[in-house]
Design a protein around this motif. Structure first.
Motif, PDB file in Angstrom:
ATOM      1  N   ALA A   1       8.711   4.377   5.303  1.00  0.00           N
ATOM      2  CA  ALA A   1       9.487   5.339   4.523  1.00  0.00           C
ATOM      3  C   ALA A   1      10.234   4.658   3.385  1.00  0.00           C
ATOM      4  CB  ALA A   1      10.468   6.076   5.431  1.00  0.00           C
ATOM      5  N   GLN A   2      10.782   3.478   3.643  1.00  0.00           N
ATOM      6  CA  GLN A   2      11.518   2.772   2.599  1.00  0.00           C
ATOM      7  C   GLN A   2      10.600   2.325   1.466  1.00  0.00           C
ATOM      8  OE1 GLN A   2      13.404  -0.246   4.966  1.00  0.00           O
ATOM      9  NE2 GLN A   2      14.749   1.215   5.970  1.00  0.00           N
ATOM     10  N   PHE A   3       9.394   1.867   1.814  1.00  0.00           N
ATOM     11  CA  PHE A   3       8.454   1.481   0.761  1.00  0.00           C
ATOM     12  C   PHE A   3       7.963   2.711  -0.014  1.00  0.00           C
ATOM     13  CE2 PHE A   3       7.889  -2.596   3.113  1.00  0.00           C
ATOM     14  CZ  PHE A   3       8.060  -3.459   2.037  1.00  0.00           C
ATOM     15  N   PHE A   4       7.757   3.826   0.670  1.00  0.00           N
ATOM     16  CA  PHE A   4       7.377   5.058  -0.027  1.00  0.00           C
ATOM     17  C   PHE A   4       8.441   5.436  -1.050  1.00  0.00           C
ATOM     18  CE2 PHE A   4       7.296   9.570  -0.772  1.00  0.00           C
ATOM     19  CZ  PHE A   4       5.954   9.918  -0.775  1.00  0.00           C
ATOM     20  N   VAL A   5       9.696   5.403  -0.632  1.00  0.00           N
ATOM     21  CA  VAL A   5      10.804   5.742  -1.522  1.00  0.00           C
ATOM     22  C   VAL A   5      10.855   4.780  -2.703  1.00  0.00           C
ATOM     23  CG1 VAL A   5      13.319   5.720  -1.679  1.00  0.00           C
ATOM     24  CG2 VAL A   5      12.194   6.931   0.198  1.00  0.00           C
ATOM     25  N   ALA A   6      10.626   3.486  -2.438  1.00  0.00           N
ATOM     26  CA  ALA A   6      10.642   2.502  -3.514  1.00  0.00           C
ATOM     27  C   ALA A   6       9.561   2.788  -4.548  1.00  0.00           C
ATOM     28  CB  ALA A   6      10.458   1.100  -2.946  1.00  0.00           C
ATOM     29  N   GLY A   7       8.417   3.267  -4.100  1.00  0.00           N
ATOM     30  CA  GLY A   7       7.352   3.600  -5.034  1.00  0.00           C
ATOM     31  C   GLY A   7       7.598   4.902  -5.763  1.00  0.00           C
ATOM     32  N   ALA A   8       8.101   5.910  -5.045  1.00  0.00           N
ATOM     33  CA  ALA A   8       8.304   7.232  -5.642  1.00  0.00           C
ATOM     34  C   ALA A   8       9.500   7.267  -6.577  1.00  0.00           C
ATOM     35  CB  ALA A   8       8.466   8.271  -4.536  1.00  0.00           C
TER      36      ALA A   8
ATOM     37  N   PRO B   1      -5.932   8.410   9.263  1.00  0.00           N
ATOM     38  CA  PRO B   1      -5.845   7.028   8.784  1.00  0.00           C
ATOM     39  C   PRO B   1      -4.417   6.580   8.507  1.00  0.00           C
ATOM     40  CG  PRO B   1      -6.610   8.481   7.050  1.00  0.00           C
ATOM     41  CD  PRO B   1      -6.598   9.292   8.306  1.00  0.00           C
ATOM     42  N   ILE B   2      -4.209   5.284   8.612  1.00  0.00           N
ATOM     43  CA  ILE B   2      -2.901   4.728   8.284  1.00  0.00           C
ATOM     44  C   ILE B   2      -2.583   5.035   6.822  1.00  0.00           C
ATOM     45  CG2 ILE B   2      -3.015   2.883   9.991  1.00  0.00           C
ATOM     46  CD1 ILE B   2      -3.711   1.002   7.673  1.00  0.00           C
ATOM     47  N   GLY B   3      -1.297   5.295   6.559  1.00  0.00           N
ATOM     48  CA  GLY B   3      -0.877   5.595   5.203  1.00  0.00           C
ATOM     49  C   GLY B   3      -1.253   6.979   4.734  1.00  0.00           C
ATOM     50  N   GLY B   4      -1.981   7.757   5.554  1.00  0.00           N
ATOM     51  CA  GLY B   4      -2.348   9.111   5.171  1.00  0.00           C
ATOM     52  C   GLY B   4      -1.243  10.088   5.501  1.00  0.00           C
ATOM     53  N   LEU B   5      -1.223  11.219   4.814  1.00  0.00           N
ATOM     54  CA  LEU B   5      -0.177  12.197   5.073  1.00  0.00           C
ATOM     55  C   LEU B   5      -0.696  13.619   4.911  1.00  0.00           C
ATOM     56  CD1 LEU B   5       0.745  13.046   1.923  1.00  0.00           C
ATOM     57  CD2 LEU B   5       1.910  10.855   2.110  1.00  0.00           C
ATOM     58  N   LEU B   6      -0.141  14.499   5.725  1.00  0.00           N
ATOM     59  CA  LEU B   6      -0.370  15.929   5.574  1.00  0.00           C
ATOM     60  C   LEU B   6       0.630  16.481   4.579  1.00  0.00           C
ATOM     61  CD1 LEU B   6      -0.839  17.186   9.257  1.00  0.00           C
ATOM     62  CD2 LEU B   6      -2.609  16.642   7.581  1.00  0.00           C
ATOM     63  N   GLN B   7       0.136  17.325   3.663  1.00  0.00           N
ATOM     64  CA  GLN B   7       1.012  17.978   2.701  1.00  0.00           C
ATOM     65  C   GLN B   7       1.034  19.480   2.980  1.00  0.00           C
ATOM     66  OE1 GLN B   7       0.663  15.088  -1.259  1.00  0.00           O
ATOM     67  NE2 GLN B   7       0.025  17.221  -1.388  1.00  0.00           N
ATOM     68  N   PHE B   8       2.156  19.966   3.510  1.00  0.00           N
ATOM     69  CA  PHE B   8       2.398  21.396   3.603  1.00  0.00           C
ATOM     70  C   PHE B   8       2.974  21.839   2.265  1.00  0.00           C
ATOM     71  CE2 PHE B   8       2.458  19.954   7.959  1.00  0.00           C
ATOM     72  CZ  PHE B   8       1.892  20.993   8.687  1.00  0.00           C
TER      73      PHE B   8
ATOM     74  N   LEU C   1       0.818  -1.203   0.000  1.00  0.00           N
ATOM     75  CA  LEU C   1       0.000   0.000   0.000  1.00  0.00           C
ATOM     76  C   LEU C   1       0.857   1.261   0.000  1.00  0.00           C
ATOM     77  CD1 LEU C   1      -2.604  -1.207   2.646  1.00  0.00           C
ATOM     78  CD2 LEU C   1      -3.055  -0.880   0.207  1.00  0.00           C
ATOM     79  N   GLU C   2       1.983   1.223   0.709  1.00  0.00           N
ATOM     80  CA  GLU C   2       2.845   2.398   0.761  1.00  0.00           C
ATOM     81  C   GLU C   2       3.580   2.611  -0.558  1.00  0.00           C
ATOM     82  OE1 GLU C   2       3.895   5.852   2.525  1.00  0.00           O
ATOM     83  OE2 GLU C   2       2.534   4.333   3.325  1.00  0.00           O
ATOM     84  N   VAL C   3       3.916   1.533  -1.246  1.00  0.00           N
ATOM     85  CA  VAL C   3       4.484   1.673  -2.593  1.00  0.00           C
ATOM     86  C   VAL C   3       3.494   2.395  -3.503  1.00  0.00           C
ATOM     87  CG1 VAL C   3       5.162   0.403  -4.676  1.00  0.00           C
ATOM     88  CG2 VAL C   3       6.076  -0.266  -2.451  1.00  0.00           C
ATOM     89  N   TYR C   4       2.231   2.022  -3.403  1.00  0.00           N
ATOM     90  CA  TYR C   4       1.202   2.686  -4.210  1.00  0.00           C
ATOM     91  C   TYR C   4       1.164   4.187  -3.904  1.00  0.00           C
ATOM     92  CZ  TYR C   4      -0.804  -1.924  -5.366  1.00  0.00           C
ATOM     93  OH  TYR C   4      -1.007  -3.191  -5.829  1.00  0.00           O
ATOM     94  N   MET C   5       1.174   4.539  -2.616  1.00  0.00           N
ATOM     95  CA  MET C   5       1.114   5.948  -2.247  1.00  0.00           C
ATOM     96  C   MET C   5       2.376   6.683  -2.695  1.00  0.00           C
ATOM     97  SD  MET C   5      -0.591   8.458  -0.976  1.00  0.00           S
ATOM     98  CE  MET C   5      -1.937   7.830   0.061  1.00  0.00           C
ATOM     99  N   GLY C   6       3.533   6.069  -2.493  1.00  0.00           N
ATOM    100  CA  GLY C   6       4.774   6.704  -2.908  1.00  0.00           C
ATOM    101  C   GLY C   6       4.821   6.951  -4.402  1.00  0.00           C
TER     102      GLY C   6
END
Length: 407
Positions: free
Chosen positions: A120-127, A334-341, A77-82
């Motif tokens: 964080a590592q899965f986010f980076v792998a997706g992004a 929610p899990i996997g959610g993020l705030l974007q400044f 799921l984090e790869v998808y978000m990244g």
């Protein structure tokens, strides 16, 4: 046992990499900087022992990772978000259209727990597929990084008295008795080991007490804390998908029940971390980091900070943002959610504009492991910043908002 979804990881390579993200830009503005404050993705609950194990006579499903650890599905799921966020950042021309990010482009810093570092590592792998992008870890794995530690910092009796009083008042204003009855009906709490030898044993708010001790998280004890833990475990099972078609041992079957569970979980977080004075104290280190990243011209264009729901909830409350809803989600954080400044600049006048958005996977996207793309995007809610206009804050307004939250 809840099955591993490692085959789904292999299937990621077969999913189209394009994930167009609709840009919320105002015409004539350019995106200049983004700070992402993320909650870790799907983790296993702590139900094998202790209060949750004794709060029901039923057997909790087993997980293929340790308590509190990111699951394989959480990684997917984090790869998808990244991947989705990475594509959005490229489309907004904040990051180069191709190639790997340089230190001036992107930096990731996560709390030093397995679930946050792995997220964080899965986010980076997706992004940034195929790129070597380090994730900063400041403390030994399994210990808490002070930046993400949602503890009380002030050490004076008057503050503790005010904090506990505010929590008690927030509890008194909450009508949670019907929701607690729903939890009892699902878990059969009155028949559990926790009620052995006790007559008329029920989950009741009257036994809830609070504490706000320096160096510790704001805490609740009693039925509210127990019910919140039970709800968290049921939510994690719902997101993970146990292969059992009937959830809550066959007694969790309606949307009304889920809404009751969500009320408990959200209100519990609001009471502990959402009262203004407590929120400003707890969120102080993260607010200071956000302020520093925005003030320093040498900051990366994109900064990723991976922490917890308490980090996001307290930071939002410190900024004065409490009244919002996330369509398609039960949880406020929610899990996997993020705030974007987001920092935007007008191409003609050069003036700055700051905006805050909540980007998050919906419950269905989590449950069904749906890839995120322009056809199936994550939820995005623009959060109204106090004292600012429809299109966000000017630099003066945003600086005033941050500094008020920090003082």
């Amino acid at each position: 046992m809840i099955r591993s979804l490692r085959p789904l990881l292999l299937a990621l390579a077969l999913v189209a990499t394009a994930a167009a993200a609709a840009s919320p830009s105002v015409e004539g503005e350019a995106l200049e900087q983004v700070i992402l404050l993320s909650r870790h993705n799907l983790r296993a609950p702590v139900v094998a022992s202790g209060a949750l194990a004794h709060a029901t006579q039923e057997r909790w499903p087993r997980w293929d990772v340790g308590p509190g650890e990111l699951t394989t599905k959480g990684g997917v799921l984090e790869v998808y978000m990244g991947r989705y966020i990475g594509q959005w950042l490229r489309q907004a021309q904040l990051l180069p259209a191709s190639g790997c990010p340089q230190p001036a482009d992107f930096h990731a810093h996560a709390n030093s727990l397995q679930r946050t570092q792995a997220t964080a590592q899965f986010f980076v792998a997706g992004a940034f597929p195929g790129c070597h992008v380090a994730v900063e870890q400041r403390m030994p794995l399994g210990t808490i990084d002070p930046l993400f530690d949602p503890v009380v910092h002030r050490d004076d009796a008057a503050f503790r008295t005010r904090a506990v009083s505010a929590m008690q008042q927030a509890l008194s204003a909450s009508d949670l008795a019907p929701a607690l009855s729903v939890v009892e009906g699902i878990t059969l709490y009155p028949q559990s080991a926790a009620c052995t030898g006790r007559s008329n044993c029920h989950l009741a708010l009257a036994d809830t007490t609070f504490s706000a001790e320096p160096g510790k998280e704001p805490r609740a004890s009693g039925s509210l804390a127990l019910a919140s833990g039970l709800v968290d475990a049921l939510l994690m099972e719902h997101y993970q998908g146990s292969g059992i078609p009937r959830e809550g041992w066959g007694r969790l079957t309606t949307e009304a029940q889920w809404q009751a569970l969500a009320q408990i979980r959200n209100r519990y977080q609001d009471i502990l971390f959402g009262t203004p004075e407590v929120a400003r104290d707890v969120a102080g280190p993260l607010l200071a980091r956000v302020d520093a990243l925005l003030e320093d011209p040498a900051s990366p264009k994109v900064s990723l900070l991976v922490g917890h729901d308490s980090n996001i909830g307290s930071l939002l409350a410190a900024l004065g943002i409490t009244d919002y809803t996330l369509p398609g989600q039960y949880e406020k954080t929610p899990i996997g959610g993020l705030l974007q400044f987001e920092r935007w600049r007008d191409r003609q006048s050069g003036g700055e504009r700051f905006r805050l958005a909540y980007v998050y996977p919906t419950t269905a996207q989590l449950r069904d492991a749906l890839p995120l793309n322009d056809v199936q995007p994550p939820g995005r809610v623009e959060l109204a910043l106090p004292g600012c206009g429809q299109y966000g804050c000017s630099d003066v307004q945003f600086e005033r908002l941050l500094h008020r939250a920090l003082n």
